[in-house]
Design an enzyme around this catalytic site. Structure first.
Site, PDB file in Angstrom:
ATOM      1  N   PHE A   1      -5.542  -5.901  -4.630  1.00  0.00           N
ATOM      2  CA  PHE A   1      -4.693  -6.790  -5.388  1.00  0.00           C
ATOM      3  C   PHE A   1      -3.631  -6.190  -5.828  1.00  0.00           C
ATOM      4  O   PHE A   1      -3.273  -6.487  -6.967  1.00  0.00           O
ATOM      5  CB  PHE A   1      -5.440  -7.692  -6.379  1.00  0.00           C
ATOM      6  N   GLY A   2      -2.838  -5.352  -5.233  1.00  0.00           N
ATOM      7  CA  GLY A   2      -1.566  -4.812  -5.618  1.00  0.00           C
ATOM      8  C   GLY A   2      -0.334  -5.918  -5.323  1.00  0.00           C
ATOM      9  O   GLY A   2      -0.592  -7.074  -5.345  1.00  0.00           O
ATOM     10  N   ARG A   3       0.797  -5.526  -5.336  1.00  0.00           N
ATOM     11  CA  ARG A   3       1.905  -6.234  -5.108  1.00  0.00           C
ATOM     12  C   ARG A   3       1.997  -7.189  -4.200  1.00  0.00           C
ATOM     13  O   ARG A   3       2.178  -8.486  -3.940  1.00  0.00           O
ATOM     14  CB  ARG A   3       3.298  -5.515  -4.935  1.00  0.00           C
ATOM     15  N   ILE A   4       1.676  -6.555  -2.901  1.00  0.00           N
ATOM     16  CA  ILE A   4       1.410  -7.698  -1.690  1.00  0.00           C
ATOM     17  C   ILE A   4       0.192  -8.612  -1.841  1.00  0.00           C
ATOM     18  O   ILE A   4       0.415  -9.790  -1.354  1.00  0.00           O
ATOM     19  CB  ILE A   4       1.252  -6.652  -0.307  1.00  0.00           C
TER      20      ILE A   4
ATOM     21  N   SER B   1      -9.712  -1.357  -9.372  1.00  0.00           N
ATOM     22  CA  SER B   1      -9.743  -1.548 -10.629  1.00  0.00           C
ATOM     23  C   SER B   1      -9.912  -2.700 -11.160  1.00  0.00           C
ATOM     24  O   SER B   1      -9.597  -3.624 -10.479  1.00  0.00           O
ATOM     25  CB  SER B   1      -8.598  -0.770 -11.285  1.00  0.00           C
TER      26      SER B   1
ATOM     27  N   ALA C   1      -2.322  -4.306   6.586  1.00  0.00           N
ATOM     28  CA  ALA C   1      -2.490  -3.166   5.820  1.00  0.00           C
ATOM     29  C   ALA C   1      -2.155  -1.784   6.558  1.00  0.00           C
ATOM     30  O   ALA C   1      -1.128  -1.353   6.779  1.00  0.00           O
ATOM     31  CB  ALA C   1      -3.734  -3.029   4.815  1.00  0.00           C
ATOM     32  N   ARG C   2      -3.243  -1.428   7.090  1.00  0.00           N
ATOM     33  CA  ARG C   2      -3.230   0.090   8.097  1.00  0.00           C
ATOM     34  C   ARG C   2      -4.372  -0.440   9.026  1.00  0.00           C
ATOM     35  O   ARG C   2      -5.575  -0.780   8.710  1.00  0.00           O
ATOM     36  CB  ARG C   2      -3.520   1.110   7.379  1.00  0.00           C
TER      37      ARG C   2
ATOM     38  N   GLU D   1      -1.429   3.200  16.689  1.00  0.00           N
ATOM     39  CA  GLU D   1      -0.182   2.668  17.201  1.00  0.00           C
ATOM     40  C   GLU D   1       0.336   3.418  18.157  1.00  0.00           C
ATOM     41  O   GLU D   1       0.548   4.655  17.583  1.00  0.00           O
ATOM     42  CB  GLU D   1       0.423   2.057  15.932  1.00  0.00           C
TER      43      GLU D   1
ATOM     44  N   HIS E   1       3.342  -4.642  14.473  1.00  0.00           N
ATOM     45  CA  HIS E   1       3.597  -4.089  13.202  1.00  0.00           C
ATOM     46  C   HIS E   1       5.003  -4.415  12.499  1.00  0.00           C
ATOM     47  O   HIS E   1       5.951  -3.972  12.559  1.00  0.00           O
ATOM     48  CB  HIS E   1       3.705  -2.425  13.091  1.00  0.00           C
TER      49      HIS E   1
ATOM     50  N   GLY F   1       5.324  -6.540   9.697  1.00  0.00           N
ATOM     51  CA  GLY F   1       5.263  -6.809   8.224  1.00  0.00           C
ATOM     52  C   GLY F   1       6.469  -6.904   7.354  1.00  0.00           C
ATOM     53  O   GLY F   1       6.852  -7.983   6.834  1.00  0.00           O
TER      54      GLY F   1
HETATM   55  C1  DGY Z   1       4.977   0.101   5.292  1.00  0.00           C
HETATM   56  O1  DGY Z   1       5.983  -0.194   4.542  1.00  0.00           O
HETATM   57  O2  DGY Z   1       4.028   0.527   4.644  1.00  0.00           O
HETATM   58  C2  DGY Z   1       5.050  -0.666   6.633  1.00  0.00           C
HETATM   59  O3  DGY Z   1       3.738  -0.699   7.362  1.00  0.00           O
HETATM   60  C3  DGY Z   1       5.912   0.388   7.371  1.00  0.00           C
HETATM   61  O4  DGY Z   1       5.300   1.680   7.167  1.00  0.00           O
END
Ligand code: DGY
Length: 323
Positions: A156-159, A181, A241-242, A271, A289, A291
């Protein structure tokens, strides 16, 4: 004084490249293909700053060379799990990233995936273009209602917060949060969210689960076969995310066996390679990818890197220093 020599490892928006060249001695990778280990290792000996992205795998072996000239890795992107930060630190190399400026667009894309997967938009578009649409009928491509459903957010960070904002205020969704946290009560209150202690407590309660935690070894396969088993039957998993956070083989199996309702992915473990099992998986929406891929955001990311560099070479601490 000589201008710092900097390497931009991929092509960036032109406006940023032009601006960087006014202040720095810039080398561009005009081929715009990912740099290999040897090229990155050579760059560490030749440039004062390297401006890498997610396609540059900067593991410990890259730092294994004499006479390192680089003093800062100013990453273009918020995620930096492709950089071995401990190894960089060991060589007294600073690392920065680009938070904040991409939160809105990444959150927008998470919602895009959620809606596409739940409303079967990918399938519908493919059928229509293939000439396979025979017309409206009450039972055609029946999806799942998003409005009013429960969304679980892991990280639950900024994104994550930007996703909650859209989902709660735009779609009336109930928000559950799992975060390393404790989240401040006033932050939770903005979207009427409740924090749960563990991922295992969150999964069985959610119709949608969206991942917004960091990648890297610590979170590799955080969502694995056991955790797919904890999700509600019919629930959806969204990952912006990743790639490594999700066990792709387990996801393909969960989709194939109909254990979950569907998924939306923007990121992948290797990727740009996508496993066959995912290519064949039903009710899976996949994007390449994207985002942060808007002109506004990609330029803002570049200018944020520039701010970090200007501060660093002026002897100030860059505001986005992560190591
Ligand atoms: C980020 O900002 O982490 C995007 O996925 C590109 O790396």
């Amino acid at each position: 004084m000589a201008r710092p020599r900097i390497l931009i490892t991929r092509r960036w928006p032109e406006a940023v490249e032009v601006k960087l060249a006014e202040t720095f001695d810039v080398t561009l990778n005009t081929a715009d293909t990912p740099l290999g280990r040897d090229a990155l290792r050579d760059a560490l000996g030749a440039f004062d700053a390297i401006l890498p992205t997610v396609t540059d795998r900067i593991g410990p072996e890259v730092f294994d060379r004499p006479a390192i000239r680089t003093r800062i890795l100013a990453n273009y992107g918020v995620g930096f799990s492709h950089i071995d930060v401990a190894a960089a630190k060991g060589q007294s190399i600073a690392v920065t990233n680009t938070p904040d400026v991409l939160s809105d667009c990444t959150a927008d894309l998470a919602l895009t995936l959620m809606l596409m997967a739940a409303r079967r938009a990918g399938e519908g578009e493919r059928d229509l273009r293939a000439g396979a649409w025979s017309g409206w009928r009450p039972t055609h491509l029946i999806g799942t209602k998003v409005s009013g459903a429960t969304l679980g957010i892991i990280g639950f960070g900024r994104i994550g917060q930007a996703v909650a904002d859209r989902a709660h205020h735009g779609f009336g969704m109930t928000i559950l949060v799992q975060n390393r946290s404790a989240v401040a009560p006033e932050v939770l209150a903005r979207t009427g969210a409740a924090q749960v202690e563990a991922i295992d407590d969150l999964l069985p309660r959610c119709d949608f689960v969206s991942l917004h935690c960091p990648g890297g070894a610590a979170n590799r396969h955080l969502i694995d076969a056991r955790r797919f088993g904890l999700m509600k039957p019919g629930a959806f998993l969204i990952n912006t995310a990743r790639g490594e956070v999700v066990d792709e083989a387990a996801l393909a199996e969960a989709l194939e066996e109909g254990r979950i309702g569907g998924a939306g992915l923007d990121v992948y473990e290797n990727e740009p390679r996508i496993p066959e099992a995912l290519m064949a998986a039903p009710n899976l929406v996949m994007l390449p990818h994207l985002g942060s891929a808007t002109r506004e955001t990609r330029e803002a990311m570049g200018f944020r890197v520039m701010d970090n560099l200007v501060d660093f070479f002026a002897g100030r601490t860059p505001r986005d220093r992560v190591a």
